[in-house]
Design a protein around this motif. Structure first.
Motif, PDB file in Angstrom:
ATOM      1  N   HIS A  79       0.930  -1.334   0.040  1.00  0.00           N
ATOM      2  CA  HIS A  79       0.064  -0.020   0.191  1.00  0.00           C
ATOM      3  C   HIS A  79       0.860   1.338  -0.050  1.00  0.00           C
ATOM      4  O   HIS A  79       1.704   1.237   0.714  1.00  0.00           O
ATOM      5  CB  HIS A  79      -0.818  -0.076   1.168  1.00  0.00           C
ATOM      6  CG  HIS A  79      -1.692   1.099   1.249  1.00  0.00           C
ATOM      7  ND1 HIS A  79      -2.202   1.838   0.269  1.00  0.00           N
ATOM      8  CD2 HIS A  79      -2.608   1.266   2.531  1.00  0.00           C
ATOM      9  CE1 HIS A  79      -2.905   2.750   0.685  1.00  0.00           C
ATOM     10  NE2 HIS A  79      -3.237   2.676   2.053  1.00  0.00           N
ATOM     11  N   GLU A  81       0.030   4.375   0.434  1.00  0.00           N
ATOM     12  CA  GLU A  81      -0.418   5.726   1.365  1.00  0.00           C
ATOM     13  C   GLU A  81       0.671   5.818   2.036  1.00  0.00           C
ATOM     14  O   GLU A  81       1.356   4.948   2.886  1.00  0.00           O
ATOM     15  CB  GLU A  81      -1.707   5.467   2.093  1.00  0.00           C
ATOM     16  CG  GLU A  81      -2.007   6.789   2.637  1.00  0.00           C
ATOM     17  CD  GLU A  81      -3.602   6.661   3.017  1.00  0.00           C
ATOM     18  OE1 GLU A  81      -4.322   5.598   3.255  1.00  0.00           O
ATOM     19  OE2 GLU A  81      -4.117   7.610   3.598  1.00  0.00           O
ATOM     20  N   ASP A  83       1.406   6.666   5.087  1.00  0.00           N
ATOM     21  CA  ASP A  83       1.502   6.532   6.560  1.00  0.00           C
ATOM     22  C   ASP A  83       2.271   5.079   6.719  1.00  0.00           C
ATOM     23  O   ASP A  83       2.356   4.482   7.722  1.00  0.00           O
ATOM     24  CB  ASP A  83       0.086   6.200   7.260  1.00  0.00           C
ATOM     25  CG  ASP A  83      -1.033   5.348   6.622  1.00  0.00           C
ATOM     26  OD1 ASP A  83      -0.799   5.234   5.325  1.00  0.00           O
ATOM     27  OD2 ASP A  83      -1.766   4.863   7.250  1.00  0.00           O
ATOM     28  N   HIS A  84       2.427   4.176   5.464  1.00  0.00           N
ATOM     29  CA  HIS A  84       3.251   3.017   5.409  1.00  0.00           C
ATOM     30  C   HIS A  84       4.189   3.312   4.444  1.00  0.00           C
ATOM     31  O   HIS A  84       5.241   2.276   4.621  1.00  0.00           O
ATOM     32  CB  HIS A  84       2.113   1.869   5.008  1.00  0.00           C
ATOM     33  CG  HIS A  84       0.979   2.204   5.760  1.00  0.00           C
ATOM     34  ND1 HIS A  84       1.005   1.753   7.145  1.00  0.00           N
ATOM     35  CD2 HIS A  84      -0.267   2.017   5.274  1.00  0.00           C
ATOM     36  CE1 HIS A  84      -0.313   1.537   7.407  1.00  0.00           C
ATOM     37  NE2 HIS A  84      -1.042   1.904   6.164  1.00  0.00           N
ATOM     38  N   ASP A 166      -4.424  -2.349   5.080  1.00  0.00           N
ATOM     39  CA  ASP A 166      -5.216  -1.508   5.866  1.00  0.00           C
ATOM     40  C   ASP A 166      -6.341  -2.479   6.313  1.00  0.00           C
ATOM     41  O   ASP A 166      -6.968  -1.962   7.385  1.00  0.00           O
ATOM     42  CB  ASP A 166      -5.890  -0.378   5.245  1.00  0.00           C
ATOM     43  CG  ASP A 166      -5.138   0.911   5.259  1.00  0.00           C
ATOM     44  OD1 ASP A 166      -4.092   0.838   6.183  1.00  0.00           O
ATOM     45  OD2 ASP A 166      -5.278   1.597   4.342  1.00  0.00           O
ATOM     46  N   HIS A 227      -2.277  -1.466  10.851  1.00  0.00           N
ATOM     47  CA  HIS A 227      -2.454  -0.586  12.110  1.00  0.00           C
ATOM     48  C   HIS A 227      -3.362  -1.697  13.163  1.00  0.00           C
ATOM     49  O   HIS A 227      -3.988  -2.251  12.816  1.00  0.00           O
ATOM     50  CB  HIS A 227      -3.608   0.287  11.718  1.00  0.00           C
ATOM     51  CG  HIS A 227      -3.196   1.405  10.799  1.00  0.00           C
ATOM     52  ND1 HIS A 227      -2.193   2.386  10.747  1.00  0.00           N
ATOM     53  CD2 HIS A 227      -3.659   1.426   9.513  1.00  0.00           C
ATOM     54  CE1 HIS A 227      -1.930   3.074   9.734  1.00  0.00           C
ATOM     55  NE2 HIS A 227      -3.070   2.417   9.031  1.00  0.00           N
TER      56      HIS A 227
HETATM   57 FE1  FEO Z   1      -4.782   3.649   3.430  1.00  0.00          FE
HETATM   58 FE2  FEO Z   1      -3.060   3.078   6.624  1.00  0.00          FE
HETATM   59  O1  FEO Z   1      -3.304   3.594   4.968  1.00  0.00           O
END
Ligand code: FEO
Length: 396
Positions: A79, A81, A83-84, A166, A227
């Motif tokens: 992924h 995004e 945050d990763h 996610d 997460h």
């Molecule tokens: Fe869709 Fe935790 O990023």
């Protein structure tokens, strides 16, 4: 360093952020958030995703500690995004030997985010491709729009682990424990799991259903999300929740009364309704003040309960701003399959009820409970009777 073993040869090398105020700049995270990354030590070493830049230092320390001098053979990017993925470029600078395992769209996004052409060091995979790392065999599975179009998940056929990106993630930092069954998940993470799912992934129910179908064909013992806690033990419970949420079915019998109020008269109508609902034996009633309470939690509760009531003053010839935002959050997440009650207030030209109903007119399978209640400035005896009738319709 701060790492946790998931299995004998798989280690969590992620990190927690407890300082972040708003995740994605939109969602409050009072309990923090974890960015999970996993490092597999097989004949080849494999890192699954990286982390947000806020925890870069901790992450790099963790990776080097677990590698303990070994080369990093692969990093699997599921992924993009940030945050990763935000620490990917730095990781690749530190590990020029590493091959990036990803799909074509991820490779294109790496170019977009980092102006970095990884083609010379990439292993481009597609649905069903496999990679043997020694004892382990990894299978790559496309999971588009869970939660971005490039997303893929990875299944380790040997230890039966699904690296789920996610999916199955929750808000809330990890508190020492890594496994969901080491903690009281319902008490400590359930609300955060629902708030995360509804707000981040809620729009993509159909795509989550597609992923659940693929997952049903696999023998999964452990789910490693990006997460929150690693899921083991009663996986049927979590899969069942995801099935409920992604099919837009209600999880809990009850009523969310979401109100906005300027001088307290609309609030009074909302509270009167709540009392009447409880009096009729409604098993759960929750009131939220949309101007003050956490919007993301209100959205999650709207998806949680079987019924919701919207109570808003008329404001500038429109619905009250926080109510507008709330209903927009619902409709953009494909809110459907619910009973909705409506209460409006207006001292000279009430339009809030009409506006709220119009905002929901493209939402599927919405039933409006009758009657619509119109308060003119302050509640009167007629309103009291209307609220009783609305409560009875909702309590049915
Ligand atoms: Fe869709 Fe935790 O990023």
């Amino acid at each position: 360093y701060c790492v946790k073993k998931v299995t004998e040869d798989l280690t969590w090398v992620g990190a927690n952020d407890r300082r972040l105020s708003m995740f994605e700049g939109v969602y409050s995270v009072p309990n923090g958030v974890s960015y999970n990354s996993y490092l597999l030590l097989d004949e080849k070493t494999v890192l699954f995703d990286t982390v947000d830049k806020s925890v870069s230092e901790q992450f790099m320390e963790n990776v080097e500690h677990v590698l303990s001098g070994r080369r990093l053979d692969y990093v699997v990017i599921q992924h993009m995004e940030p945050d990763h993925s935000a620490t990917l470029a730095e990781l690749l600078r530190r590990h020029p030997e590493t091959t990036v395992v990803c799909n074509k769209m991820i490779a294109d996004m790496i170019k977009q985010f980092f102006n970095l052409d990884i083609t010379p060091r990439a292993l481009i995979v597609k649905e069903g491709d496999t990679l043997s790392t020694g004892r382990h065999n990894l299978t790559f599975i496309a999971a588009p729009m869970v939660h971005w179009p490039e997303v893929m998940v990875t299944y380790d056929t040997v230890d039966k682990i699904l690296f789920s990106a996610d999916a199955f993630g929750t808000f809330g930092a990890l508190n020492g424990a890594i496994f969901a069954d080491e903690v009281d998940f319902d008490r400590d993470y359930m609300d955060e799991a629902r708030r995360y799912y509804t707000n981040i992934v809620g729009k993509y129910g159909a795509q989550v259903q597609a992923l659940l179908k693929k997952a049903a064909a696999l023998d999964i013992r452990t789910i490693c999300p990006l997460h929150g806690p690693v899921l083991t033990g009663n996986l049927g419970y979590y899969l069942g929740l995801y099935d409920t949420w992604s099919s837009y079915a209600a999880e809990t019998e009850g009523v969310l009364v979401a109100y906005a109020s300027v001088y307290g008269n609309t609030k009074k109508a909302a509270e009167t309704l709540a009392e009447k609902l409880r009096g009729l034996g409604c098993p759960a009633v929750k009131l939220v003040d949309l101007a003050r309470d956490d919007m993301a939690e209100a959205v999650a509760d709207a998806f949680r309960y079987t019924k919701i009531v919207l109570a808003s003053p008329t404001y500038n010839g429109d619905v009250f701003p926080f109510m507008r935002t709330f209903v927009e959050h619902l409709t953009e997440r494909n809110f459907r399959r619910r009973t909705v009650g409506v209460i409006e207030n207006g001292s000279w030209a009430p339009v809030a009820a009409k506006t709220m109903k119009q905002m929901l007119e493209n939402s599927k399978e919405i039933t409006f409970a009758q009657p619509t209640v119109t308060v003119r400035s302050a509640m009167n005896a007629e309103n009291e009777a209307q609220l009783s009738a609305l409560a009875e319709a909702l309590a049915k």
